[in-house]
Design a protein around this motif. Structure first.
Motif, short mmCIF file in Angstrom:
data_model
loop_
_atom_site.label_atom_id
_atom_site.label_comp_id
_atom_site.label_asym_id
_atom_site.label_seq_id
_atom_site.Cartn_x
_atom_site.Cartn_y
_atom_site.Cartn_z
N LYS A 33 33.41 42.24 25.69
CA LYS A 33 34.05 41.03 25.20
C LYS A 33 35.47 41.35 24.72
N VAL A 34 36.43 40.53 25.15
CA VAL A 34 37.83 40.75 24.77
C VAL A 34 38.46 39.43 24.36
N SER B 122 42.64 42.30 22.02
CA SER B 122 41.90 43.45 22.55
C SER B 122 41.98 43.56 24.06
N GLY B 123 42.35 42.47 24.75
CA GLY B 123 42.41 42.48 26.21
C GLY B 123 43.80 42.65 26.77
N VAL B 124 44.72 43.27 26.03
CA VAL B 124 46.09 43.56 26.48
C VAL B 124 46.79 42.28 26.94
N SER B 125 46.61 41.22 26.20
CA SER B 125 47.31 39.95 26.42
C SER B 125 47.14 39.37 27.81
N ASP C 215 36.47 38.48 33.90
CA ASP C 215 35.61 37.30 33.83
C ASP C 215 34.64 37.33 35.00
N GLN C 216 34.71 36.36 35.92
CA GLN C 216 33.74 36.32 37.03
C GLN C 216 34.39 36.65 38.37
N THR C 217 35.52 37.33 38.39
CA THR C 217 36.16 37.65 39.66
C THR C 217 36.45 39.14 39.75
N ALA C 218 36.25 39.69 40.97
CA ALA C 218 36.56 41.10 41.24
C ALA C 218 37.76 41.23 42.15
N ASP C 219 38.51 40.14 42.35
CA ASP C 219 39.67 40.13 43.23
C ASP C 219 40.84 40.82 42.55
N GLU C 220 41.37 41.88 43.19
CA GLU C 220 42.49 42.61 42.62
C GLU C 220 43.78 41.80 42.63
N GLU C 221 43.84 40.74 43.44
CA GLU C 221 45.05 39.93 43.53
C GLU C 221 45.03 38.76 42.55
N VAL C 222 44.10 38.77 41.59
CA VAL C 222 44.02 37.69 40.63
C VAL C 222 45.31 37.63 39.82
N ASP C 223 45.76 36.41 39.51
CA ASP C 223 46.99 36.24 38.75
C ASP C 223 46.82 36.79 37.35
N THR C 224 47.84 37.51 36.87
CA THR C 224 47.80 38.02 35.51
C THR C 224 48.35 36.97 34.55
N GLY C 225 48.14 37.18 33.28
CA GLY C 225 48.63 36.25 32.27
C GLY C 225 47.54 35.36 31.71
N ASN C 226 46.39 35.26 32.39
CA ASN C 226 45.28 34.46 31.88
C ASN C 226 44.48 35.30 30.89
N ARG D 242 37.88 36.42 28.76
CA ARG D 242 36.88 36.49 27.70
C ARG D 242 36.02 37.73 27.82
N THR D 243 35.85 38.22 29.05
CA THR D 243 35.11 39.46 29.27
C THR D 243 35.77 40.26 30.38
#
Length: 285
Positions: free
Chosen positions: A137-138, A142-145, A186-197, A200-201
């Protein structure tokens, strides 16, 4: 007229002979250079390789029309490269492969970018032999913003209090796991996911012993993640910081105050009538 014709004929023959001589020299020079170049050329062994014929994203199904064959130097083969169509699309197996890493057009196909036939592009395809997935849980701190992505590596720190509440160290922070791989946000393992969101986990890949340590740490304190650089190959050593070390306070030395022993008094008892008297006497020991 005949004299002029003879002169012109002789001049023409001379020019033709000179042209033939120059052509022979040119051809001989070219052949010598070609022979020299061939002598210095090394034969390069080529093997069949496969590339994608279009850009492909995470989760897409790889079809036969999506690949094309190319000649690839055998000495420069990347690890896991497919060298035959039977390896890429096994005969008699209609199960499809799924892309787990985004690829641009013309990028070579290797096993790390695809699932096995019939396997989903989930986090299980990212777990190495013996590894387990564990969720942490982050929050924004704790989740580096929100700058974490699948494929990143992090150090995991635990903050809490060990022992009794009277522990003079107070709360302290300790590095419990270093260089842990993230396989999902969260619920995605895609390396191309947008950062900045803000996630929660985050899900990490760890050995069973590490999973037990992380579970115990998460239930007894708070966990924080520290992002490791993409080209950083160092392993963080044991780190522990308490409140006294943070504030630069030296440990207080408890002084033990010894109480002086009371003077020992020795007495004897005597009876006078109905009264009992205690008479002090010197102690013999």
């Amino acid at each position: 007229m005949r004299a002029i014709f003879a002169v012109v004929l002789l001049v023409g023959l001379g020019l033709a002979g000179f042209a033939v001589y120059m052509a022979q020299n040119y051809i001989q020079g070219y052949q010598a250079a070609l022979a020299k170049e061939r002598a210095g050329r090394q034969d390069i062994e080529l093997v069949d390789g496969y590339t994608v014929s279009r850009a492909m994203k995470y989760g897409e199904t790889l079809l036969k029309e999506d690949v094309r064959i190319v000649k690839w130097p055998a000495a420069a083969m990347p690890e896991g490269m497919f060298t035959s169509v039977e390896e890429l699309f096994p005969k008699g197996d209609n199960r499809s492969r799924v892309v787990v890493r985004a690829m641009e057009k013309g990028e070579v196909l290797i096993a790390a970018k695809l699932t096995k036939p019939g396997e989903e592009a989930g986090i299980t395809s990212r777990l190495a032999r013996g590894q387990r997935a564990f969720a942490i849980k982050v929050d924004v701190a704790s989740g580096v913003s929100g700058f974490l992505r699948p494929g990143d590596r992090v150090d995991v720190y635990w903050t809490g209090r060990a022992g009794s509440k009277n522990d003079s160290r107070g709360d302290f922070t300790k590095l419990i796991e270093a260089n842990v791989s993230l396989i999902a946000i969260d619920q995605t393992a895609d390396e191309e996911v947008d950062t900045g969101n803000i996630a929660r986990t985050v899900t990490v890949a760890a050995l069973p012993q590490q999973v037990a340590a992380l579970a115990q740490a998460q239930s007894t304190g708070s966990l924080s993640l520290s992002l490791v650089g993409a080209e950083d190959d160092t392993i963080a050593s044991a780190i522990e910081v308490d409140q006294r070390a943070l504030l630069g306070i030296e440990a207080e030395v408890e002084e033990v105050v010894k109480q002086e022993a009371k003077a020992r008094v020795c007495t004897i008892k005597t009876r006078k009538g109905g009264d009992v008297l205690q008479i002090p006497i010197p102690c013999t020991n």
